[in-house]
Design a protein around this motif. Structure first.
Motif, short mmCIF file in Angstrom:
data_model
loop_
_atom_site.label_atom_id
_atom_site.label_comp_id
_atom_site.label_asym_id
_atom_site.label_seq_id
_atom_site.Cartn_x
_atom_site.Cartn_y
_atom_site.Cartn_z
N ALA A 17 0.87 -1.33 0.00
CA ALA A 17 0.06 0.06 0.30
C ALA A 17 0.86 1.15 0.07
O ALA A 17 0.48 2.11 -0.53
CB ALA A 17 -0.99 -0.09 1.14
N ARG A 18 1.98 1.26 0.77
CA ARG A 18 2.84 2.46 0.84
C ARG A 18 3.47 2.65 -0.44
O ARG A 18 3.64 3.79 -1.03
CB ARG A 18 3.92 2.23 1.86
N GLU A 19 4.01 1.54 -1.15
CA GLU A 19 4.74 1.38 -2.34
C GLU A 19 3.71 2.30 -3.50
O GLU A 19 3.90 3.05 -4.13
CB GLU A 19 5.19 0.18 -2.78
N GLN A 20 2.56 1.82 -3.45
CA GLN A 20 1.47 2.31 -4.23
C GLN A 20 1.30 3.63 -4.15
O GLN A 20 1.26 4.51 -5.09
CB GLN A 20 0.13 1.61 -4.30
N GLN A 25 2.23 9.40 -5.98
CA GLN A 25 2.96 10.66 -5.60
C GLN A 25 3.65 11.14 -6.69
O GLN A 25 4.02 12.13 -7.26
CB GLN A 25 3.31 10.81 -4.40
N ALA A 26 4.58 10.07 -7.02
CA ALA A 26 5.72 10.42 -8.14
C ALA A 26 5.10 10.76 -9.24
O ALA A 26 5.61 11.44 -10.02
CB ALA A 26 6.69 9.12 -8.10
N GLU A 27 4.19 9.92 -9.77
CA GLU A 27 3.41 10.28 -10.94
C GLU A 27 2.87 11.83 -10.99
O GLU A 27 2.94 12.45 -11.90
CB GLU A 27 2.48 9.07 -11.36
N LEU A 28 2.40 11.96 -9.74
CA LEU A 28 1.66 13.43 -9.86
C LEU A 28 2.90 14.56 -9.85
O LEU A 28 2.64 15.53 -10.56
CB LEU A 28 0.88 13.45 -8.47
#
Length: 145
Positions: A17-20, A25-28
């Motif tokens: 869940a944290r990885e997702q 966030q990185a994509e944003l």
């Protein structure tokens, strides 16, 4: 008795869940960077236009008659941005008509639409100032005396 995989399962689910969440966030942030990069390009172009306008206004204010004898043609002045000097250098070195794409390659710019359109815009500005000649749509060269 519980196995080690049973106790590790909730922990692994939390990690997933944290990885997702971090991936989202990185994509944003990547999307924001792309948007800001495009906006920065627009602002840089606007600043360039303002500098040119200021330079023109100051030149007209200093010499309303443009200081030229009747019948003589003005000497075109190259815009101050270094890209224009680079474009002129490539055109002088090549000594043949070039397209915006050719100039991007010669200037080691990636062949992306934003670069090609930026160079094309600069070429058209040089044509409007009488510094370059458009032989046909999209093909630019230095005027011949």
């Amino acid at each position: 008795m519980t196995s080690s995989s049973d106790t590790a399962k909730p922990l692994l689910e939390r990690i997933d869940a944290r990885e997702q969440a971090v991936t989202d966030q990185a994509e944003l942030v990547r999307a924001q960077i792309e948007e800001l990069t495009a906006r920065l390009g627009e602002l840089d172009e606007h600043l360039e236009h303002l500098r040119i306008t200021r330079k023109t206004v100051l030149a007209l204010a200093d010499d309303p008659d443009t200081g030229q004898a009747r019948g003589s043609s003005p000497v075109p002045e190259l815009p101050e941005h270094p890209a224009y000097q680079q474009i002129m250098t490539v055109l002088a070195d090549e000594d043949r008509p070039l397209r915006a794409r050719d100039l991007c390659l010669a200037l080691d710019l990636p062949l992306l639409p934003k670069h090609t359109e930026g160079i094309r815009s600069k070429l058209k500005r040089l044509v409007s100032r009488g510094i370059l000649t458009g032989i046909e749509p999209g093909l630019f060269t230095q005027p011949r005396p």
